[in-house]
Enzyme design. Structure first.
Site, PDB file in Angstrom:
ATOM      1  N   SER A   1       0.853  -1.204   0.000  1.00 49.59           N
ATOM      2  CA  SER A   1       0.000   0.000   0.000  1.00 49.59           C
ATOM      3  C   SER A   1       0.879   1.241   0.000  1.00 49.59           C
ATOM      4  O   SER A   1       2.027   1.200   0.466  1.00 49.59           O
ATOM      5  CB  SER A   1      -0.872   0.019   1.257  1.00 49.59           C
ATOM      6  OG  SER A   1      -1.518   1.271   1.387  1.00 49.59           O
TER       7      SER A   1
ATOM      8  N   TYR B   1      -2.082  -0.863  10.492  1.00 49.12           N
ATOM      9  CA  TYR B   1      -2.203  -1.287   9.087  1.00 49.12           C
ATOM     10  C   TYR B   1      -0.954  -0.881   8.288  1.00 49.12           C
ATOM     11  O   TYR B   1      -0.387  -1.703   7.555  1.00 49.12           O
ATOM     12  CB  TYR B   1      -3.444  -0.631   8.484  1.00 49.12           C
ATOM     13  CG  TYR B   1      -3.626  -0.814   6.991  1.00 49.12           C
ATOM     14  CD1 TYR B   1      -4.179  -1.984   6.478  1.00 49.12           C
ATOM     15  CD2 TYR B   1      -3.265   0.187   6.086  1.00 49.12           C
ATOM     16  CE1 TYR B   1      -4.375  -2.147   5.108  1.00 49.12           C
ATOM     17  CE2 TYR B   1      -3.459   0.031   4.721  1.00 49.12           C
ATOM     18  CZ  TYR B   1      -4.017  -1.133   4.235  1.00 49.12           C
ATOM     19  OH  TYR B   1      -4.204  -1.296   2.881  1.00 49.12           O
TER      20      TYR B   1
END
Ligand code: NAD
Ligand code: MG
Length: 286
Positions: free
Chosen positions: A178, A191
């Site tokens: 990401s 995350y």
């Protein structure tokens, strides 16, 4: 940049469903054209029911691959929609509901995929979870931390480990990183850490598995319009989703899938391993 947001404020409970999104994402249903680049390949795509995973499943099938998709039982309707498109491409689809946070389930899913597809050539570790939180680590509870780390990291290790019983020279593993690995948001502290770790694991496994002829890469998406967003971000965040990228908008799952096709293809990416391919709307991935 458009004056009006394309995404009205909206909220869902995790894991989120495609049919409740406004607008529904574009997974390439009407646009993706295959060129036989994955002819006869057998792929497992975790989280293949929706979002990026669904776009990958559709693209892989149109490129000639058979596809097994793993997902949570409550996502059955999304899984059926993905299955429809894989079948329409003339390929085999295998549906594997289960919770990847459970080691036994995660390992069984790989075994079932290999058995029902007659082997395994490509593994896409795409399942993932995030939860936007107050911007303080004081609020982070152990169950919350467990959900993110087990889904994003433990499952990746278990699935990869199990898949190596089946993958042969010429196979490919693709992990999903990401933009958060490079530009971490305070509200996604746990995350973002898993995504940075996934980049690190990708490089390490590329080194370990290169001598076996197995390539390992990652794709790092920027803001992509998927159920994960309305299910895990505050509703007002959704309204400006993607506006802070150089291209000034969020991406669609259909715009990410070609990166996975490239990395999965022995014809196109035979010398590409250990890299992270950004699909970020212009944000840097270094
Ligand atoms: P998505 O919600 O459509 O897909 C995530 C999938 O993960 C779910 O469909 C679900 O099937 C699966 N999953 C989650 N927890 C699971 C569990 N315990 N057991 C089994 N399956 C589970 O959202 P998406 O955005 O397409 O996410 C796919 C990947 O892309 C994730 O790894 C996510 O972190 C990553 N990503 C997304 C964005 C974005 O903006 N959407 C940006 C960067 C990275
Ligand atoms: Mg889903």
């Amino acid at each position: 940049m458009p004056d009006e947001t394309p995404f009205p404020a909206q909220q869902q409970e995790p894991p989120g469903l495609t049919g409740a999104m406004s607008p529904e994402p574009d997974h390439g249903e009407q646009s993706y054209v295959g060129h036989g680049r994955l002819d006869g390949r057998r792929a497992l795509v975790t989280g293949g029911d929706s979002g990026i995973g669904r776009a990958v499943a559709i693209a892989f099938a149109r490129e000639g691959a058979d596809v097994a998709i793993a997902y949570m039982p409550e996502e059955q309707e999304d899984a059926e929609a993905t299955a429809h498109w894989v079948r329409e491409a003339g390929r085999t689809v295998v549906l594997l509901p289960g919770d990847l946070r459970d080691e036994r389930s995660a390992r069984d899913i790989v075994g079932q995929a290999a058995e029902e597809l007659g082997g395994l050539d490509v593994v896409v570790n795409n399942a993932g979870f995030q939860q936007a939180r107050r911007e303080s680590i004081d609020d982070l509870t152990t169950p919350e931390l467990d959900r993110v780390l087990k889904t994003n990291l433990y499952a990746l290790f278990w699935i990869t480990h199990e898949a190596l019983r089946h993958l042969k020279a010429g196979s490919a593993i693709i992990n999903v990183s990401s933009i958060q690995a490079y530009e971490p948001s305070p509200a996604l502290v746990d995350y973002a850490a898993t995504k940075a770790a996934i980049n690190n694991v990708t490089v390490n496994l590329a080194a370990q598995l290169g001598p076996r002829g197995i390539r390992v890469n990652a794709v790092a998406p920027g803001p992509i319009w998927t159920p994960l967003q309305p299910a895990t971000q505050p509703s007002d965040h959704v309204e400006k989703f993607g506006a802070d990228t150089p291209l000034g908008r969020a991406g669609q799952p259909a715009e990410v899938a070609p990166a996975f096709v490239f990395l999965a293809s022995e014809g196109d990416a035979s010398y590409v391993s250990g890299t992270v391919l950004g699909v970020t709307g212009g944000k840097p991935v270094f």
